[in-house]
Design an enzyme around this catalytic site. Structure first.
Site, PDB file in Angstrom:
ATOM      1  N   ASP A  61       0.840  -1.197   0.000  1.00 50.97           N
ATOM      2  CA  ASP A  61       0.000   0.000   0.000  1.00 50.97           C
ATOM      3  C   ASP A  61       0.884   1.260   0.000  1.00 50.97           C
ATOM      4  OD1 ASP A  61      -2.402   1.322   0.133  1.00 50.97           O
ATOM      5  OD2 ASP A  61      -2.766   0.958   2.269  1.00 50.97           O
ATOM      6  N   HIS A 105      -9.813   3.857  -2.026  1.00 52.40           N
ATOM      7  CA  HIS A 105      -9.102   3.999  -0.748  1.00 52.40           C
ATOM      8  C   HIS A 105     -10.059   4.659   0.234  1.00 52.40           C
ATOM      9  CE1 HIS A 105      -4.659   3.391  -1.783  1.00 52.40           C
ATOM     10  NE2 HIS A 105      -5.354   2.961  -2.820  1.00 52.40           N
TER      11      HIS A 105
HETATM   12 ZN   LIG Z   1      -4.981   4.994   0.699  1.00 53.17          ZN
END
Ligand SMILES: [Zn+2]
Length: 281
Positions: free
Chosen positions: A82, A206
């Site tokens: 990530d 996200h």
């Molecule tokens: Zn993110």
């Protein structure tokens, strides 16, 4: 089953219209529980490491544990890095992750293109896929970050960005924000549909934590494929630790007792991401 590539995972998710939950992990338990939750829902799952967490859990351990646990389960498991903030971080972690994100979304457009393109160049020589971000997904604690449409992703610019960078998937801003929302988000679904129509690559959300269930499902119906989750799972586990530490002492019994809370929230999200009731695996 052995690990699955993000490419294969996205192909199936898009062909059968479901979303895949991607959980940021912090230790053995969060990896094992995410996979157990996915197995209970007969759905795939993505295990992610946030680079800042590497001081807490070594990426080699995340890779080894994820591979070992994936081999024990019948559902597909993928591994992803990530939010790399730079080329250096993305490249440093490539030995451990078959899929990496590079986030140049707070840079001016041309610099985001340049950074993403350089990461893609290295990654693709190693068979690693790259998730990039366009538009800027800021913080759910700042109204302007998730309500100011100037920060949202423009469909036509997204098409140019993918062409210019060669990135394999794209995180977009449609009214989403990281962390805890201070007001209920209202995703811009018309924009999501327009982006879906303008680009070919898989789309990523996200800031999944705190999103109302119906908006999660609608994102899936609009063709979004990967949904990042951390804050709400982390909070639920932290609350459960607080409760259980009143009841028992010692880390081991506390860990066993918080597992049901972790599984419940993870299973719920995985379930919501399958609005068409696909029996994925
Ligand atoms: Zn993110």
């Amino acid at each position: 089953m052995p690990m699955i590539s993000m490419k294969e995972l996205y192909q199936d998710a898009r062909a059968r219209t479901y979303g895949v939950a991607a959980f940021d992990v912090i230790n053995y338990e969060t990896i094992a529980w995410a996979i157990e939750a996915a197995e209970a829902e007969c759905m795939p799952v993505i295990i992610m490491l946030y680079p800042g967490m590497a001081s807490h859990v070594h990426p080699a351990a995340v890779k080894a544990i994820t591979e070992a646990m994936a081999a024990q389960t019948k559902v597909p498991v993928a591994l992803h890095l990530d939010h790399s903030p730079s080329w250096e971080v993305a490249v440093k972690f490539m030995p451990y992750f078959p899929s990496v994100m590079v986030d140049g979304s707070s840079l001016p457009y041309e610099e985001n293109v340049a950074l993403t393109r350089e990461v893609v160049k290295v990654a693709h020589t190693m068979g690693i896929v790259v998730e990039a971000e366009l538009g800027h997904v800021g913080s759910g604690s700042n109204l302007d970050d998730f309500q100011n449409t100037d920060k949202f992703t423009d469909p036509q610019v997204a098409a140019q960005f993918i062409e210019a960078t060669g990135c394999d998937s794209l995180a977009i801003a449609i009214g989403n924000g990281h962390g805890q929302y201070i007001a209920t988000p209202q995703f811009d679904f018309a924009r999501l549909r327009a982006i879906r129509a303008a680009v070919d690559v898989p789309l990523v959300l996200h800031g999944g934590s705190g999103t109302p269930d119906d908006q999660f499902s609608e994102c899936v119906q609009c063709g979004m494929s990967k949904f990042n989750l951390f804050t709400e799972v982390n909070k639920r586990m932290g609350d459960a630790v607080k409760e259980q530490s009143q009841e028992v002492s010692g880390l081991l019994p506390i860990l066993s007792r918080i597992k049901p809370a972790a599984l419940e929230i993870m299973r719920h999200r995985i379930h919501i991401l399958n609005p068409n009731g696909v029996k994925a695996f």
